[in-house]
Design a protein around this motif. Structure first.
Motif, PDB file in Angstrom:
ATOM      1  N   PRO A  51      -4.932  -6.102  12.683  1.00 55.91           N
ATOM      2  CA  PRO A  51      -4.914  -4.903  11.830  1.00 55.91           C
ATOM      3  C   PRO A  51      -5.938  -5.048  10.719  1.00 55.91           C
ATOM      4  CG  PRO A  51      -2.930  -6.232  11.519  1.00 55.91           C
ATOM      5  CD  PRO A  51      -3.675  -6.839  12.663  1.00 55.91           C
TER       6      PRO A  51
ATOM      7  N   TYR B 225      -6.293  -4.945   7.513  1.00 57.15           N
ATOM      8  CA  TYR B 225      -6.201  -5.803   6.336  1.00 57.15           C
ATOM      9  C   TYR B 225      -6.408  -7.264   6.721  1.00 57.15           C
ATOM     10  CZ  TYR B 225      -1.344  -6.556   7.917  1.00 57.15           C
ATOM     11  OH  TYR B 225      -0.223  -6.862   8.640  1.00 57.15           O
TER      12      TYR B 225
ATOM     13  N   GLY C 110       3.736  -6.373   9.569  1.00 51.07           N
ATOM     14  CA  GLY C 110       3.442  -7.767   9.286  1.00 51.07           C
ATOM     15  C   GLY C 110       4.381  -8.311   8.231  1.00 51.07           C
TER      16      GLY C 110
ATOM     17  N   ASP D 258      -3.417 -10.159  -2.306  1.00 51.79           N
ATOM     18  CA  ASP D 258      -2.557 -10.628  -1.238  1.00 51.79           C
ATOM     19  C   ASP D 258      -3.204 -11.755  -0.457  1.00 51.79           C
ATOM     20  OD1 ASP D 258      -1.592  -7.249  -0.801  1.00 51.79           O
ATOM     21  OD2 ASP D 258      -0.501  -8.886  -1.764  1.00 51.79           O
TER      22      ASP D 258
ATOM     23  N   TYR E  58      -2.730 -13.666   2.834  1.00 50.98           N
ATOM     24  CA  TYR E  58      -1.972 -13.672   4.080  1.00 50.98           C
ATOM     25  C   TYR E  58      -1.993 -15.071   4.645  1.00 50.98           C
ATOM     26  CZ  TYR E  58      -2.901  -8.786   3.252  1.00 50.98           C
ATOM     27  OH  TYR E  58      -3.010  -7.560   2.679  1.00 50.98           O
TER      28      TYR E  58
END
Lengths: 138, 726
Positions: free
Chosen positions: B461, B463, B622, B671, B673
């Protein structure tokens, strides 16, 4: 506290450890142990040995495959007190065969261990796996 | 017989010409004679006048010439036949002698001897390369140096001129003999010139015809030639006659991962099975993932030769699934007691006859089968702009797939100043990271360009794709996103890539990683269906195309009962589908059920495992936690002790994983991840899962996809993965 965000069609959730402490309430479908399609571990539901188990590596398929199968079958079905005591001949045959291919079966004490070097196998959910012993380990 | 035919063919025009000439002259003579009666009314004269005499003389001369030609042709043809018979009987007698020799493990070369055609290549031995001429003084009877890896047991015929038999007609016999698949001789050309190709151009000429006579004796080795190291063998130095199998109970076309997995599966299930693998590559079956990952991180300078890679925990292994000694020599396949797996390298299957259950190879020989697997994989796609750009550009372009591509790219990376990778998928990104890692050491500029917005744009995806691109940049790669190549030129010693938006990139070398074209060459001759959506051979859920024909690996477009029709180009899928095809070839009748997984590492900090349909156009959910130092691909493999991620599942034993105390870190403004789980949904059902820096949880993911349930809260499902723990 977890927080959540939406980016177009994608949803993103951040969770802390506490958030995930409570056990999950997601329901999983019970597995059918007799499912004919499923891959099985080393031992098939009917008690036979699954020679195609990835855990065996190339042992059952190599040049000494026949000897290995005989020896291991004998061991598996052996009812002796010391399991496999009646299979010495088979194991000897296997060992002799393996000595002819030192590259494939590097000489170790336990001739039974499958070389993991040769295992490209996919994951399997087998409980009774032979402990893989890599020749190049140690 | 066929030699006669070819000889006749050659002489025929000559004969025809001369006979036409004869006829024409005769006709003319007759006509003239006929006319004369009209004119002179004297019919009986055989030699009417001076003119008539000349004519007759002419006729006689031409007639004599024709006769002479005819006689010569007849005698040559007879002579051919005779030599042929001699040869056959000689070979037959040799075959009997050969067998005992072949049992011994040969590690020496056989000194030269007769013709190339009569050499065998024992698997572990080196190739004997000898050509014997007595007449020819510059007879290079070279015996090869010891063991080249028996990686090249067989190669295609390379030097027709090396064949002997009729003087002045060196080429003919080869061609004739080849189609004779039913006689032992047919097999000669194939294995024999293997060695020939190694021999520097050996011009064999007429004198060789005499060789056939000498064949009866112990061949003479002319080893006066320098290069050759003549090794006297303990084995009687008679050339061995290879008899290639004409029938293989299990025939596997293609020598890659799927094929090897099938071979193993067949051997496990059918005792004493005889499996023949035919591949057009020169290498024995090997695995591809390390070619774009681990092999680049090796410290060993000889890695391009050894092709061994060190896994993170220090354990080393070769990319070859098995060393050469595992395989049986194809010539032995029908005889060896317990069966085995034989690999014929350097042979391409060009035609498939489904009705007759046989295939035809590039050299004309035919092999029948009982069960056949097509595992031909594919070839890398190229870009039209590069193909049209001319030789200067194409010779500076690598299409990466095989061992040779790795070797050449590795060499190039040490010599050029700048490499550009076109393509932002798995292969492109992995290569970019690998080269980027090297870039610091060797002063290499590494660029990557692709039309998507970020690395793995079609998989992750958005991001996550952006986040990944940043990571790739940190590996030392200059990433150009949203880059559409307009044209490519070679200018001023540099390859110039012009993008649609005007940007221009100057580089020394291009690596094109823009997809794989599945190899469906046998579809037409075999009458096999090709899928129009995904490409590849269309097969059913049990991987079967037609009776006795299965397809596995990259080339198979199969029906997945859970996820629908698809075609998957990953290593684990090749293993799973190969295994399944092998099982079905031995009577199992099982559909594709065990979902294969795939994985990728983008440097040591970012790695993920995935399963199912992972397409960025699907809606995703997610669930992330922040990664600790424990959560890297490095750590995962250290624990399980393998480099090939799919294997780590097989070998992991429950209980090995120790929970760690990871400090709960609240999400930060930017963020990160670090690690988590991403679910891909189709109609609210999870069809794909990515485990992001979370390892050894694949069985749970597999179970969720198998269930195919609609879960109300995916966070609850995510809990099953315990992402905060190791």
């Amino acid at each position: 506290m977890s927080y959540c965000r939406q980016e177009g069609k994608d949803r993103i959730i951040f969770v802390t450890k506490e958030d995930h402490e409570a056990p999950s309430n997601a329901e999983l479908v019970a597995d059918d142990p007799d499912d004919p399609y499923e891959d099985h571990g080393l031992i098939l539901p009917n008690g036979d040995i699954n020679w195609n188990c990835p855990c065996l590596g190339g042992m059952a398929s190599g040049p000494c495959g026949q000897q290995f199968k005989e020896a291991f079958s004998c061991f598996h079905y052996s009812k002796e007190e010391v399991k496999g005591a009646d299979c010495v001949e088979n194991f000897r045959g296997m060992q002799e065969c393996m000595q002819k291919y030192p590259e494939l079966y590097p000489q170790e004490e336990e001739a039974e261990s499958p070389p993991t070097d040769s295992d490209p196998a996919p994951p399997s959910t087998s409980e009774d796996q032979l402990p893989p012993d890599s020749p190049s380990a140690s | 017989m066929l030699k006669c035919r070819a000889a006749w063919r050659r002489l025929a025009p000559l004969a025809r010409a001369s006979s036409t000439l004869c006829r024409q002259n005769a006709k003319r003579a007759v006509l003239r004679n006929e006319r004369r009666p009209d004119l002179n009314c004297s019919q009986m004269s055989t030699a009417p006048s001076g003119g008539g005499r000349e004519n007759t003389l002419y006729v006689v001369l031409v007639g004599a010439a024709c006769l002479g030609g005819g006689v010569y042709a007849y005698r040559t043809v007879l002579g051919d036949k005779q030599r042929y018979q001699e040869r056959i009987s000689e070979i037959a007698s040799r075959t009997r002698r050969v067998e005992p020799e072949q049992q011994k493990v040969q590690t020496q070369t056989e000194p030269a001897a007769a013709t190339e055609a009569t050499k065998d290549v024992p698997e572990e031995a080196e190739e004997p390369q000898a050509v014997v001429e007595e007449e020819r003084s510059p007879a290079p009877a070279e015996t090869s140096a010891p063991a080249e890896a028996a990686d090249l047991p067989l190669e295609a015929i390379s030097d027709p001129p090396l064949r002997i038999d009729t003087p002045n007609q060196p080429v003919a016999p080869t061609e004739e003999i080849e189609p004779l698949s039913n006689t032992p001789e047919a097999s000669e050309p194939s294995p024999a010139p293997v060695l020939e190709s190694e021999v520097a151009p050996v011009a064999v000429d007429e004198s060789i015809s005499e060789v056939s006579v000498q064949l009866q004796d112990v061949p003479v080795v002319e080893s006066e030639h320098s290069a050759a190291v003549v090794q006297e063998t303990a084995v009687e130095p008679t050339p061995v006659v290879p008899v290639l199998p004409e029938h293989a109970p299990y025939l596997l076309i293609g020598g890659g991962t799927a094929s090897f997995a099938a071979a193993r599966s067949i051997r496990a299930r059918d005792p004493r099975a005889r499996v023949l693998i035919i591949t057009d590559e020169q290498d024995l079956p090997y695995m591809r993932p390390p070619l774009s990952k681990e092999l680049w991180f090796s410290d060993d300078p000889a890695v391009t030769e050894t092709l061994r890679f060190k896994q993170w925990n220090g354990k080393e292994r070769s990319i070859y699934f098995q060393p050469p000694s595992f395989y049986v020599d194809p010539v032995e396949l029908t005889k060896v007691e317990n069966g085995g797996v034989a690999v014929m390298t350097g042979k391409k299957v060009v035609h498939m006859d489904v009705r007759g259950n046989k295939v035809r190879l590039c050299d004309g020989s035919e092999i029948t089968y009982d069960k056949c697997l097509i595992a031909t994989g594919g070839i890398p796609r190229n870009m039209q702009v590069i193909e049209r750009a001319g030789e200067e550009v194409t010779k500076r372009t690598t299409l990466f797939r095989k061992i040779d591509d790795f070797k050449s790219l590795e060499k190039i990376s040490r010599t050029v100043k700048s490499i550009t990778i076109i393509g932002g998928g798995f292969l492109g990104s992995e290569l970019a990271c690998a080269l980027g890692r090297k870039s610091a050491d060797v002063g290499l500029e590494v660029m990557q360009m692709f039309p998507e917005k970020g690395n793995m744009g079609k998989v992750l995806p958005e991001y996550l794709s952006n986040w990944t691109t940043e990571k790739v940049r940190r590996e030392g790669v200059q990433v150009l996103t949203e880059a559409l190549v307009k044209n490519v030129n070679f200018k001023e010693g540099k390859v110039e890539i012009k993008l649609k938006d005007g940007r221009v990139v100057k580089t020394d070398h291009i690596v094109a990683a823009v997809g794989l074209e599945p190899n469906v060459d046998l579809a037409t001759s075999g009458g096999l269906e090709v899928d129009s959506d995904f490409g590849g051979y269309r097969v059913n859920a049990e991987l079967q195309a037609r009776s006795n024909i299965w397809v596995a690996g990259d080339a198979a477009c199969f029906y997945d009962i859970k996820l629908g029709r698809r075609r998957v180009e990953h290593h684990d899928h090749a293993v799973v589908s190969g295994r399944l095809a092998g099982e079905n070839m031995t009577g199992a009748s099982k559909p594709y059920w065990h979902q294969s997984m795939f994985w990728s590492d983008l440097g040591p900090d970012v790695g993920y495992e995935a399963i199912g349909i992972v397409d960025s156009s699907l809606p995703t959910v997610g669930v992330f936690a922040k990664a600790t130092a424990k959560d890297t691909p490095k750590a995962a493999t250290e624990q399980s002790g393998t480099g090939i991620r799919s294997e780590s599942e097989t070998e992991a034993v429950a209980g090995k994983m120790s929970p760690t105390l990871s400090t709960p870190i609240p999400p930060v403004a930017k963020d990160d991840y670090g690690k988590g789980v991403i679910f891909y949904l189709r109609d609210n059902v999870v069809v794909g899962i990515i485990l992001w820096n979370v390892f050894n949880r694949m069985p749970i993911a597999r179970k969720i996809i198998k269930d195919g349930e609609q879960h109300a809260d995916l966070n609850e499902v995510a809990k099953l993965f315990n992402i905060h723990e190791d």
